[in-house]
Write a protein that holds these residues in place. Structure first.
Motif, PDB file in Angstrom:
ATOM      1  N   ARG A 106      -7.631 -36.525  27.295  1.00 19.70           N
ATOM      2  CA  ARG A 106      -6.287 -36.597  26.744  1.00 19.70           C
ATOM      3  C   ARG A 106      -5.308 -36.015  27.758  1.00 19.70           C
ATOM      4  NH1 ARG A 106      -4.441 -31.520  25.347  1.00 19.70           N
ATOM      5  NH2 ARG A 106      -6.060 -29.939  24.973  1.00 19.70           N
ATOM      6  N   MET A 126     -10.724 -44.093  20.590  1.00 20.55           N
ATOM      7  CA  MET A 126      -9.630 -43.141  20.458  1.00 20.55           C
ATOM      8  C   MET A 126      -9.836 -42.172  19.305  1.00 20.55           C
ATOM      9  SD  MET A 126      -6.389 -45.671  21.176  1.00 20.55           S
ATOM     10  CE  MET A 126      -6.918 -46.746  19.841  1.00 20.55           C
ATOM     11  N   ASN A 128      -7.617 -38.507  17.473  1.00 20.24           N
ATOM     12  CA  ASN A 128      -6.513 -37.562  17.485  1.00 20.24           C
ATOM     13  C   ASN A 128      -6.998 -36.208  17.989  1.00 20.24           C
ATOM     14  OD1 ASN A 128      -4.556 -39.362  16.365  1.00 20.24           O
ATOM     15  ND2 ASN A 128      -5.402 -38.982  14.309  1.00 20.24           N
ATOM     16  N   VAL A 141      -6.417 -42.808  13.468  1.00 22.85           N
ATOM     17  CA  VAL A 141      -5.564 -42.849  14.654  1.00 22.85           C
ATOM     18  C   VAL A 141      -4.566 -43.986  14.488  1.00 22.85           C
ATOM     19  CG1 VAL A 141      -5.498 -43.121  17.164  1.00 22.85           C
ATOM     20  CG2 VAL A 141      -7.441 -41.962  16.085  1.00 22.85           C
ATOM     21  N   VAL A 143      -1.655 -46.030  16.534  1.00 18.37           N
ATOM     22  CA  VAL A 143      -1.059 -46.294  17.843  1.00 18.37           C
ATOM     23  C   VAL A 143      -0.276 -47.604  17.760  1.00 18.37           C
ATOM     24  CG1 VAL A 143      -2.796 -45.062  19.206  1.00 18.37           C
ATOM     25  CG2 VAL A 143      -3.151 -47.478  18.634  1.00 18.37           C
ATOM     26  N   LEU A 168      -0.219 -44.733  24.264  1.00 23.52           N
ATOM     27  CA  LEU A 168      -0.940 -43.499  23.963  1.00 23.52           C
ATOM     28  C   LEU A 168       0.004 -42.318  24.135  1.00 23.52           C
ATOM     29  CD1 LEU A 168      -4.262 -44.254  25.878  1.00 23.52           C
ATOM     30  CD2 LEU A 168      -3.803 -44.557  23.441  1.00 23.52           C
ATOM     31  N   ASN A 172      -3.526 -37.968  22.273  1.00 23.74           N
ATOM     32  CA  ASN A 172      -4.431 -39.072  21.929  1.00 23.74           C
ATOM     33  C   ASN A 172      -5.647 -39.049  22.860  1.00 23.74           C
ATOM     34  OD1 ASN A 172      -1.753 -41.396  21.173  1.00 23.74           O
ATOM     35  ND2 ASN A 172      -3.043 -40.296  19.747  1.00 23.74           N
TER      36      ASN A 172
END
Length: 232
Positions: A106, A126, A128, A141, A143, A168, A172
């Motif tokens: 991240r 992905m 959080n 998540v 996005v 992103l 993320n």
């Protein structure tokens, strides 16, 4: 990584980019000696903004399994983010090869659009972040994919075909790889700082040590402190 392997990857990567219609700027092709001279005269921003080639195997020594090719085309300064003036953005081209994994990580500052510019399918996993910055294994998540909001379960796979992208935000967590062929990736982001703004779930090395078994074809950004710092 051996320098001979790095040189080979640079040649292959340039050919792959060109096959998709992307031609790098002139400084991509300067020899180490010319780059050193130009940084000392009219091109100090190449050193200051860490523009250029960046090839990593994440310190694992298995580039075909864990690796990424990057070329930073433009990049502002972190100080610009505080004022909102000047170059507050960055742009990269990247290549992820089929079979390569780019490990879960991240950013704390950078917001980035990741774009499939051509080739195979780009796959992202992905998550959080929890309040302490670690991986949130539970929450959904959300996005934006080409401005369209997408919500999925933690750890689900997002697949981007050529032309598709995802935005992103800081925090993320994401890992990515290619399916069905190598992928040319674009990255458009806020100012990029690869020295301090990469947080990996597993301990890896962002930059690779290089075994100098032959002369560099072109320098990597990780070579700059050794080759160029005295010139600035």
């Amino acid at each position: 990584m051996k320098r001979s392997h790095v040189n080979e990857i640079i040649r292959e990567s340039d050919a792959f980019m060109r096959s998709h219609g992307f031609v790098l700027p002139p400084f991509a092709y300067w020899s180490p000696e010319e780059l050193k001279a130009r940084v000392a005269s009219d091109s100090p921003a190449i050193f200051e903004a860490r523009l250029g080639w960046d090839i990593t195997d994440y310190g694992k020594g298995r580039f075909d399994e864990f690796g990424l090719v990057l070329f930073t085309l433009r990049n502002g300064a972190a100080a610009n983010l505080g004022t909102g003036k000047g170059m507050v953005y960055a742009e990269k081209l990247m290549i992820t090869r089929a079979g390569q994994v780019n490990p879960l990580h991240r950013h704390a500052v950078k917001t980035e659009d990741i774009i499939n510019r051509g080739g195979g399918t780009l796959v992202l996993q992905m998550y959080n972040s929890l309040p302490d910055g670690s991986v949130d294994e539970e929450s959904d998540v959300e996005v934006a994919c080409d401005a369209r909001l997408s919500r999925r379960k933690a750890g689900d796979l997002l697949k981007l075909e050529p032309g598709e992208s995802v935005t992103l935000l800081p925090g993320n967590w994401h890992a990515f790889w290619a399916e069905g062929g190598d992928v040319l990736m674009g990255e458009v982001s806020t100012v990029n700082d690869d020295l301090t703004d990469n947080y990996f779930r597993e301990p890896v090395g962002r930059f690779s040590a290089v075994d100098e078994d032959e002369h560099p074809l072109h320098l990597l950004v990780s070579d700059y402190d050794t080759w160029l710092k005295a010139s600035v």
